[in-house]
Design an enzyme around this catalytic site. Sequence first.
Site, short mmCIF file in Angstrom:
data_model
loop_
_atom_site.label_atom_id
_atom_site.label_comp_id
_atom_site.label_asym_id
_atom_site.label_seq_id
_atom_site.Cartn_x
_atom_site.Cartn_y
_atom_site.Cartn_z
N ARG A 179 92.39 41.33 -29.34
CA ARG A 179 92.47 42.77 -29.05
C ARG A 179 92.03 43.06 -27.62
O ARG A 179 91.05 42.47 -27.14
CB ARG A 179 91.61 43.57 -30.03
CG ARG A 179 92.15 43.49 -31.45
CD ARG A 179 91.65 44.60 -32.36
NE ARG A 179 92.29 44.44 -33.67
CZ ARG A 179 93.47 44.94 -33.99
NH1 ARG A 179 94.15 45.68 -33.14
NH2 ARG A 179 94.00 44.72 -35.19
N ASP A 180 92.77 43.94 -26.97
CA ASP A 180 92.42 44.35 -25.61
C ASP A 180 91.09 45.10 -25.65
O ASP A 180 90.86 45.94 -26.52
CB ASP A 180 93.52 45.23 -25.01
CG ASP A 180 93.41 45.34 -23.50
OD1 ASP A 180 94.28 44.83 -22.80
OD2 ASP A 180 92.42 45.95 -23.03
N ILE A 181 90.23 44.81 -24.69
CA ILE A 181 88.89 45.42 -24.65
C ILE A 181 88.98 46.91 -24.30
O ILE A 181 88.07 47.68 -24.61
CB ILE A 181 88.01 44.65 -23.64
CG1 ILE A 181 86.53 44.80 -23.97
CG2 ILE A 181 88.30 45.06 -22.20
CD1 ILE A 181 85.65 43.81 -23.21
N VAL A 209 94.45 40.39 -14.47
CA VAL A 209 93.93 39.07 -14.89
C VAL A 209 95.02 38.04 -14.62
O VAL A 209 96.13 38.14 -15.15
CB VAL A 209 93.54 39.06 -16.39
CG1 VAL A 209 93.05 37.68 -16.79
CG2 VAL A 209 92.47 40.11 -16.67
N ASN A 217 102.82 42.43 -17.11
CA ASN A 217 102.67 42.91 -15.75
C ASN A 217 102.60 41.72 -14.79
O ASN A 217 102.08 40.66 -15.15
CB ASN A 217 101.38 43.74 -15.62
CG ASN A 217 101.40 44.98 -16.50
OD1 ASN A 217 102.46 45.58 -16.69
ND2 ASN A 217 100.26 45.35 -17.04
N HIS A 236 99.88 37.21 -19.72
CA HIS A 236 99.58 37.80 -21.02
C HIS A 236 100.64 38.84 -21.34
O HIS A 236 101.05 39.61 -20.48
CB HIS A 236 98.18 38.41 -21.05
CG HIS A 236 97.85 39.24 -19.85
ND1 HIS A 236 97.48 38.69 -18.64
CD2 HIS A 236 97.85 40.58 -19.66
CE1 HIS A 236 97.26 39.65 -17.77
NE2 HIS A 236 97.49 40.81 -18.36
N HIS A 283 101.27 42.12 -23.29
CA HIS A 283 100.64 43.24 -23.99
C HIS A 283 101.49 43.57 -25.21
O HIS A 283 102.72 43.70 -25.10
CB HIS A 283 100.59 44.48 -23.10
CG HIS A 283 99.68 44.37 -21.92
ND1 HIS A 283 98.41 44.88 -21.90
CD2 HIS A 283 99.86 43.81 -20.69
CE1 HIS A 283 97.84 44.65 -20.73
NE2 HIS A 283 98.70 44.01 -19.97
#
Length: 120
Positions: free
Chosen positions: A28-30, A95, A86, A99, A101
Amino acid sequence: MNCLFCSIIDKQIPADIVYEDEHVLAFRDINPQTPQHMLVIPKQHIATLNDANEADALLLGRLSLAAAKLATQQGFAEAGYRTVMNCNAHGGQTVDHIHLHLLGGKALGWPPFTDQLKTV
Ligand code: 5GP
Ligand code: ZN
């Protein structure tokens, strides 16, 4: 190498992991942007999409397939979702470990970021 997401893969930094297999990890994204916001990453370090090559094609495909599986597991596949990767500064990448999303849990507008679209 000092990489945040490699540290999450190595379990040196905690994360809310929702999916893991031999090649892929998802957590999970923070700072979630939608009710369901997860990041799907390859266990192999690739900094940006620009650094991927032909040999990474299968791995890149695995990210999308893992995202779809995860959306099904989390119960929002049928309602729908969006995947986004991205790249670099203009893409908003913060980052440097690629990744995907996975964004869901609500209806998303399209096109995105209309305030930022430049008409030429
Ligand atoms: P980017 O902006 O590079 O496309 O996305 C990076 C994402 O990683 C952001 O959505 C951000 O909230 C998330 N993120 C940054 N640091 C951490 C962290 O330590 N843990 C988790 N779970 N997500 C993080
Ligand atoms: Zn990494």
